[in-house]
Write a protein that holds these residues in place. Structure first.
Motif, PDB file in Angstrom:
ATOM      1  N   VAL A  27       0.860  -1.282   0.062  1.00 34.87           N
ATOM      2  CA  VAL A  27      -0.017  -0.051  -0.057  1.00 34.87           C
ATOM      3  C   VAL A  27       0.757   1.340  -0.034  1.00 34.87           C
ATOM      4  N   LYS A  28       0.360   2.382  -0.580  1.00 41.42           N
ATOM      5  CA  LYS A  28       1.195   3.622  -0.693  1.00 41.42           C
ATOM      6  C   LYS A  28       1.169   4.159   0.956  1.00 41.42           C
ATOM      7  N   TYR A  29       2.158   4.675   1.249  1.00 33.73           N
ATOM      8  CA  TYR A  29       2.306   5.284   2.489  1.00 33.73           C
ATOM      9  C   TYR A  29       3.413   6.486   2.710  1.00 33.73           C
ATOM     10  N   ASN A  30       3.043   7.657   2.637  1.00 37.06           N
ATOM     11  CA  ASN A  30       3.882   8.519   2.529  1.00 37.06           C
ATOM     12  C   ASN A  30       4.576   8.621   1.365  1.00 37.06           C
ATOM     13  N   ASN A  31       4.046   8.666   0.230  1.00 37.22           N
ATOM     14  CA  ASN A  31       4.503   8.548  -1.051  1.00 37.22           C
ATOM     15  C   ASN A  31       5.752   7.137  -1.454  1.00 37.22           C
ATOM     16  N   GLU A  32       5.443   6.117  -0.587  1.00 33.46           N
ATOM     17  CA  GLU A  32       6.233   5.111  -0.562  1.00 33.46           C
ATOM     18  C   GLU A  32       5.572   3.739  -0.588  1.00 33.46           C
ATOM     19  N   TRP A  33       5.836   2.580  -1.370  1.00 33.30           N
ATOM     20  CA  TRP A  33       5.107   1.403  -1.288  1.00 33.30           C
ATOM     21  C   TRP A  33       5.539   0.659  -0.026  1.00 33.30           C
ATOM     22  N   LEU A  34       4.685   0.065   0.772  1.00 38.49           N
ATOM     23  CA  LEU A  34       4.971  -0.449   2.010  1.00 38.49           C
ATOM     24  C   LEU A  34       4.324  -1.928   1.879  1.00 38.49           C
ATOM     25  N   GLU A  35       5.184  -2.933   2.115  1.00 32.93           N
ATOM     26  CA  GLU A  35       4.850  -4.210   2.003  1.00 32.93           C
ATOM     27  C   GLU A  35       4.026  -4.743   3.301  1.00 32.93           C
ATOM     28  N   LEU A  36       2.726  -5.132   3.055  1.00 38.92           N
ATOM     29  CA  LEU A  36       1.754  -5.382   4.399  1.00 38.92           C
ATOM     30  C   LEU A  36       1.599  -6.963   4.526  1.00 38.92           C
TER      31      LEU A  36
ATOM     32  N   CYS B 241      -2.541 -16.818   3.899  1.00 34.88           N
ATOM     33  CA  CYS B 241      -1.841 -15.289   3.798  1.00 34.88           C
ATOM     34  C   CYS B 241      -1.139 -15.166   5.081  1.00 34.88           C
ATOM     35  N   GLY B 242      -0.098 -14.244   4.919  1.00 32.74           N
ATOM     36  CA  GLY B 242       0.309 -13.826   6.348  1.00 32.74           C
ATOM     37  C   GLY B 242       0.479 -12.414   6.603  1.00 32.74           C
ATOM     38  N   ILE B 243       0.015 -11.981   7.487  1.00 35.96           N
ATOM     39  CA  ILE B 243      -0.298 -10.273   7.405  1.00 35.96           C
ATOM     40  C   ILE B 243       0.379  -9.738   8.558  1.00 35.96           C
ATOM     41  N   GLY B 244       1.133  -8.831   8.374  1.00 38.07           N
ATOM     42  CA  GLY B 244       2.031  -8.310   9.522  1.00 38.07           C
ATOM     43  C   GLY B 244       1.212  -7.069  10.196  1.00 38.07           C
ATOM     44  N   LEU B 245       0.996  -7.085  11.740  1.00 42.21           N
ATOM     45  CA  LEU B 245       0.182  -6.537  12.532  1.00 42.21           C
ATOM     46  C   LEU B 245       0.822  -5.024  12.551  1.00 42.21           C
ATOM     47  N   GLU B 246       2.135  -5.172  13.135  1.00 41.25           N
ATOM     48  CA  GLU B 246       2.688  -3.871  13.233  1.00 41.25           C
ATOM     49  C   GLU B 246       2.659  -2.790  12.009  1.00 41.25           C
ATOM     50  N   ARG B 247       2.967  -3.410  10.811  1.00 44.13           N
ATOM     51  CA  ARG B 247       3.007  -2.580   9.771  1.00 44.13           C
ATOM     52  C   ARG B 247       1.588  -2.059   9.503  1.00 44.13           C
ATOM     53  N   ILE B 248       0.390  -2.504   9.694  1.00 43.00           N
ATOM     54  CA  ILE B 248      -0.723  -2.183   9.582  1.00 43.00           C
ATOM     55  C   ILE B 248      -0.988  -0.915  10.775  1.00 43.00           C
ATOM     56  N   ALA B 249      -0.815  -1.469  12.031  1.00 40.19           N
ATOM     57  CA  ALA B 249      -0.923  -0.287  13.081  1.00 40.19           C
ATOM     58  C   ALA B 249      -0.066   0.748  12.824  1.00 40.19           C
ATOM     59  N   MET B 250       1.022   0.616  12.464  1.00 40.43           N
ATOM     60  CA  MET B 250       2.086   1.822  12.353  1.00 40.43           C
ATOM     61  C   MET B 250       1.561   2.636  11.415  1.00 40.43           C
TER      62      MET B 250
END
Ligand code: PHE
Length: 401
Positions: A231-240, A264-273
């Motif tokens: 997903v796009k975050y602060n103009n950068e792509w972030l793997e979730l 699927c394996g989802i990173g919780l910190e990435r989403i919360a941050m």
């Protein structure tokens, strides 16, 4: 240097030349911050569960079983072999994982539990837990983080309302970039659509319908084909997250020959941050109420934007007193503000008590002090606290217990 045995999560393990867990790392085992009500990771976990229950309602109860209590100490068989990680794969090395000994390690991903749960008969489940990896140290990497694993199996007849529709091909043919040798292309396509639709819906439910996302091809030993979502975050792509169609061999080894699955394996910190704008991954381990209290919402979907708390330490003081008949809680808050000014960060009632005989009521308040620009000494906090007590007695007529 290395003791003969180590204790992790209440169990004793023999050590050997593979042992590389340190006391600091093993001290994270059992903290289970993701189970703590209103912790930001708990909020994300609850939202993902609610989303899956909404998307896949069961006939009588939610379709997906949530498993959140599995020990992070797993065997190399569970973490690697059971999901077809090759014997020479880099992730097995001591420099990438935390080994308890040659046969046990702290799970590097929640995928370690796929096989066991399939054997136990689950066909739609979510596994949540702490995972451990030796990695760089910076604002987004920490040796312990949290994942949510999702697995969904389907029979051919659940994919299409057609008695001739097949999901599994036997004999198997050849593997192509988009399809395993034992899957029909039609079934793989339906599964891919369900998987991607599910995860796109999840990310939209978390970040809003307008979130920018993209799919990249990926590779995992346990899925084919495989993808990762960014997903796009602060103009950068972030793997979730990573995901894919489960290797049929994993299902076959669990005695399942007539279903096809996705995982699927989802990173919780990435989403919360990203969702709460939490700038540093270490904050998830904070016991500071200035951090934790920001997530005390009664609706898990409430929009929260984290505000940095001062990096100077808190001083906590409690005060208990009997209150007179006409006592207004807000009067006390005002008094605390007047006496403590900006040094008061929080005031909360931690106990209320009515005397069984006299009927008198007592309150216990916790006052948390913190200076924004420098360290507040315990002495200074104590003197403010004493002053608050004194004025409360004089002006509000309370009686200190
Ligand atoms: N286990 C993978 C990881 O930790 C994520 C994943 C899970 C990928 C399930 C595919 C299927 O990176």
């Amino acid at each position: 240097k290395i003791p003969e045995s180590i204790q992790i999560g209440g169990h004793t393990y023999r050590t050997d030349s593979w042992t590389n867990v340190t006391p600091r790392i093993s001290s994270f085992v059992g903290k289970n911050i993701y189970l703590r009500k209103n912790h930001p990771l708990w909020l994300i976990k609850e939202r993902i569960i609610a989303y899956f229950n909404w998307r896949y309602p069961g006939r009588y109860s939610p379709a997906f079983t949530v498993v959140d209590n599995l020990s992070p100490v797993v065997t190399t068989e569970q973490n690697f072999d059971s999901i077809l990680v090759p014997a020479d794969h880099v992730s097995r090395s001591k420099s990438d994982s935390y080994y308890v000994n040659k046969s046990h390690l702290l799970r590097a991903h929640t995928s370690a539990h796929q096989s066991d749960l399939l054997r136990s008969g689950f066909r739609e489940f979510l596994v949540v837990g702490d995972v451990y990896r030796r990695d760089e140290i910076n604002a987004t990497h920490y040796p312990v983080f949290h994942q949510m694993e999702g697995v969904r199996l389907r029979y051919a007849h659940e994919l299409r309302d057609d008695p001739d529709f097949k999901a599994i091909k036997s004999p198997a043919e050849v593997r192509s970039p988009g399809c395993q040798e034992s899957h029909t292309e039609e079934a793989a396509a339906v599964m891919e659509k369900d998987l991607k639709g599910c995860l796109e819906g999840l990310v939209k439910s978390l970040f809003g319908q307008k979130v920018e996302l993209r799919w990249n091809e990926s590779f995992f030993p346990f899925t084919h084909p495989s993808w990762e979502m960014e997903v796009k975050y602060n103009n950068e792509w972030l793997e979730l997250l990573g995901c894919g169609i489960m290797e049929q061999k994993i299902l076959n080894n669990a005695g399942i020959h007539d279903q096809i699955g996705w995982a699927c394996g989802i990173g919780l910190e990435r989403i919360a941050m990203r969702l709460y704008e939490i700038p540093d991954i270490r904050l998830f381990w904070s016991e500071d109420s200035g951090f934790l209290s920001q997530f005390e919402v009664d609706n898990i979907r409430k929009l929260i934007k984290y505000k940095a708390v001062s990096q100077f330490p808190q001083c906590t003081n409690d005060v208990s007193f009997w209150i007179p008949e006409h006592f207004e809680k807000n009067d006390f808050y005002e008094l605390v503000r007047d006496c403590g000014g900006e040094l008061v960060e929080q005031v909360k009632i931690i106990d209320e008590f009515t005397h069984p005989k006299s009927g008198r009521k007592s309150l216990c308040y916790r006052i948390i002090y913190r200076h924004m620009e420098k360290t507040l000494t315990k002495d200074k906090a104590n003197s403010i606290h004493k002053n608050i007590e004194k004025i409360a007695v004089d002006k509000l007529g309370v009686q200190i217990r």
